[in-house]
Enzyme design. Structure first.
Site, PDB file in Angstrom:
ATOM      1  N   PRO A  99       5.344  -2.701   4.831  1.00 14.15           N
ATOM      2  CA  PRO A  99       6.698  -2.197   4.583  1.00 14.15           C
ATOM      3  C   PRO A  99       7.679  -3.192   3.989  1.00 14.15           C
ATOM      4  CG  PRO A  99       6.437  -2.718   6.891  1.00 14.15           C
ATOM      5  CD  PRO A  99       5.109  -2.989   6.257  1.00 14.15           C
ATOM      6  N   ASP A 142       4.082  -1.461  -7.005  1.00 13.10           N
ATOM      7  CA  ASP A 142       5.179  -0.508  -6.833  1.00 13.10           C
ATOM      8  C   ASP A 142       6.497  -1.211  -6.545  1.00 13.10           C
ATOM      9  OD1 ASP A 142       3.730   1.761  -7.239  1.00 13.10           O
ATOM     10  OD2 ASP A 142       3.427   2.223  -5.124  1.00 13.10           O
ATOM     11  N   LYS A 196       8.602   3.040  -9.037  1.00  8.50           N
ATOM     12  CA  LYS A 196       9.288   4.316  -9.164  1.00  8.50           C
ATOM     13  C   LYS A 196      10.392   4.390  -8.126  1.00  8.50           C
ATOM     14  CE  LYS A 196       5.409   6.576  -8.696  1.00  8.50           C
ATOM     15  NZ  LYS A 196       4.415   7.649  -8.552  1.00  8.50           N
ATOM     16  N   GLY A 238       3.325  -0.060  -1.516  1.00  8.07           N
ATOM     17  CA  GLY A 238       4.104  -0.261  -0.300  1.00  8.07           C
ATOM     18  C   GLY A 238       3.534   0.561   0.850  1.00  8.07           C
ATOM     19  N   GLY A 239       3.620   0.016   2.073  1.00  6.99           N
ATOM     20  CA  GLY A 239       3.106   0.734   3.234  1.00  6.99           C
ATOM     21  C   GLY A 239       1.601   0.846   3.205  1.00  6.99           C
ATOM     22  N   ASP A 240       1.109   2.080   3.417  1.00 13.46           N
ATOM     23  CA  ASP A 240      -0.326   2.365   3.394  1.00 13.46           C
ATOM     24  C   ASP A 240      -0.621   3.288   2.221  1.00 13.46           C
ATOM     25  OD1 ASP A 240      -3.021   2.514   5.104  1.00 13.46           O
ATOM     26  OD2 ASP A 240      -2.580   4.508   4.307  1.00 13.46           O
ATOM     27  N   MET A 248      11.168   8.995   2.815  1.00 10.11           N
ATOM     28  CA  MET A 248      11.765   9.385   1.522  1.00 10.11           C
ATOM     29  C   MET A 248      12.773  10.518   1.702  1.00 10.11           C
ATOM     30  SD  MET A 248       8.279   9.162  -0.791  1.00 10.11           S
ATOM     31  CE  MET A 248       7.259   9.986   0.440  1.00 10.11           C
ATOM     32  N   GLY A 258      13.832  -1.659   6.268  1.00  9.52           N
ATOM     33  CA  GLY A 258      13.208  -2.168   7.475  1.00  9.52           C
ATOM     34  C   GLY A 258      12.218  -3.288   7.248  1.00  9.52           C
TER      35      GLY A 258
END
Length: 466
Positions: free
Chosen positions: A13, A36, A58, A89-91, A173, A202
């Protein structure tokens, strides 16, 4: 022809420390990295310099590169024989469209691997002090995307979500439709007093949280000017943030530090800052290179032992000098009568790693302090040699000259600027500097940063340059 391959890697994250060990290993071997917007700056700085970087970031309503073109680009790079890392980002499989990116690869028989990432849906609340499940408070967790496919009229099924009872709902989102989410849940039967939170950026130094109720959250988030990226959490667990918050309580919580040292020398400082809670961005704006050939040393090759003192002000100078000695096949025992002085603890340790104890180090990291302290130990006839970077004045040599001593200088390495044009400083950033040349290189590498960034410096000369 080399077989290409694609790795879908979850970058986590934002906090670079949340990148998995496997993700870091794969990233370090990449030929091409397609990344990203939500990939943290610290993770981006881990991309090896030899790798080609492709930004397909994006933002909501602004697609720099279409998803179809991203899929095609991954295929093209893999078919060209490259090791391609798709950094997300993230998973990659949690609303990351990772499955879509695999479909075209499967059609063409391109091999791939998935490296799961730490999802923002659990990590961001954790950094805000919100456990997404808690015994006796929340029995289940539900993750919902609030982003609709373009042209789709399908709405979130608020009635089903409201019927879940004591559950935690995490909306990704959804910042732009926060009002709609809160109203939809209340109309579906959730109490207006249900605890709810909105969490911005975060796991980074810029993270912020607003904890309220379903009824009041949109108003309070607007008042706080909460922006993206952000997530929305609904459920009784949100009330625990008042007791469980921790990230901002660390000594350097909420601080982003730019470490401008050369990459190979930045790790110890970066680790200490990170351990105190700072978000650390390694931004090596300077690199050092030994002078080859080294004319100012070669002129003195046969009379080095005539000097009573050698003065070193940097680790780079120590390494360049002793590497030159080895290249010239000069025995260090020929310097048996020479004494050594060092500015700073790191420089002292670098000399002592060569088996030579340092005879003098000033209590303050300063060339002027070295000159003042060393002058008390010198005889008028003593000759000194300062090993310095090319085209840089030596504060130690200048201070000794003013006190009437003979101190020559020999340039043994150069400093070079490393461009960082893609880096965008943020208000409140702190840049750490350990040399005046690092300050100059930073200002060249990151234009206009001076109006945004604060400086923290080692030594008066470095501070004066900043």
């Amino acid at each position: 022809m080399k077989q290409g391959k694609v790795w879908l890697v979850g970058a986590g994250p934002g906090d670079a420390g949340l990148l998995t060990l496997k993700g870091k290993t794969v990233l370090e071997q990449a030929d091409v990295v397609v990344y990203d917007r939500l990939v943290g700056e610290g993770v981006l700085r881990m991309i090896p310099g030899r790798a080609r970087k492709i930004d397909v970031g994006k933002a909501s309503g602004n697609h720099k590169v279409s998803q179809e073109r991203i899929n095609q680009r991954l295929l093209e790079e893999a078919l060209a024989g490259n090791m391609v890392v798709r950094l997300k980002g993230g998973d990659p499989f949690l609303f990351g469209r990772g499955g879509e990116e695999l479909e075209l690869l499967c059609e063409h028989g391109v091999p791939f691997e998935i490296v799961p990432g730490v999802p923002s849906a659990t990590a961001v609340p954790a950094y805000a002090g919100i456990p997404v499940t808690h015994r006796g408070v929340s029995a289940s967790l539900h993750i919902i995307t609030a982003h609709r496919k373009q042209g789709s009229e399908k709405r979130i099924d608020y009635k089903s979500l409201a019927a879940l009872g004591d559950a935690t709902l995490v909306f990704l989102m959804g910042i732009s439709v926060l009002q709609e989410i809160c109203v939809g849940l209340m109309e579906a039967g959730l109490s207006p007093n249900t605890p709810a939170a909105v969490l911005e950026r975060g796991t980074t130094a810029g993270q912020r949280r607003v904890v309220s109720t379903l009824k009041r959250l949109p108003e309070e988030a607007a008042h706080a000017e909460i922006g993206t990226p952000g997530i929305i959490v609904v459920g009784k667990v949100c009330a625990l943030a008042e007791r469980f918050h921790w990230a901002e309580d660390r000594p350097l919580g909420g601080v982003r530090v730019l470490v401008t040292r050369p990459r190979e020398k930045a790790s110890l400082l970066a680790e200490k800052l990170y351990g105190l809670g700072a978000e650390v961005v390694e931004l090596p704006c300077i690199r050092t290179a030994p002078l080859v050939p080294c004319p100012e040393l070669e002129q003195r090759r046969d009379r080095l032992a005539e000097y009573q003192w050698f003065i070193f002000s940097s680790v780079a100078g120590v390494e360049a000098f002793f590497d030159w000695m080895a290249e010239q096949q000069l025995d260090v025992r020929s310097l048996a009568g020479v004494r050594f002085a060092a500015v700073g603890e790191a420089t002292k340790k670098a000399i002592e790693k060569r088996g030579i104890l340092v005879d003098y180090k000033p209590p303050v990291y300063s060339g002027e302090a070295l000159a003042a302290g060393l002058a008390e130990q010198l005889s008028p006839a003593d000759k000194l040699l300062a090993l310095v970077p090319e085209q840089t004045e030596s504060a130690a040599a200048a201070g000794l000259h003013r006190r009437g001593f003979c101190c020559e200088t020999a340039a043994v390495y150069r400093t070079e600027t490393v461009s960082q044009e893609s880096f965008c400083p943020e208000p409140g950033d702190i840049a750490s500097f350990t040399s005046a040349s690092a300050v100059r290189s930073f200002c060249e590498a990151v234009p206009h940063a001076g109006s945004v960034v604060r400086a923290v410096c080692i030594g008066e000369k470095t501070a004066a340059e900043a």
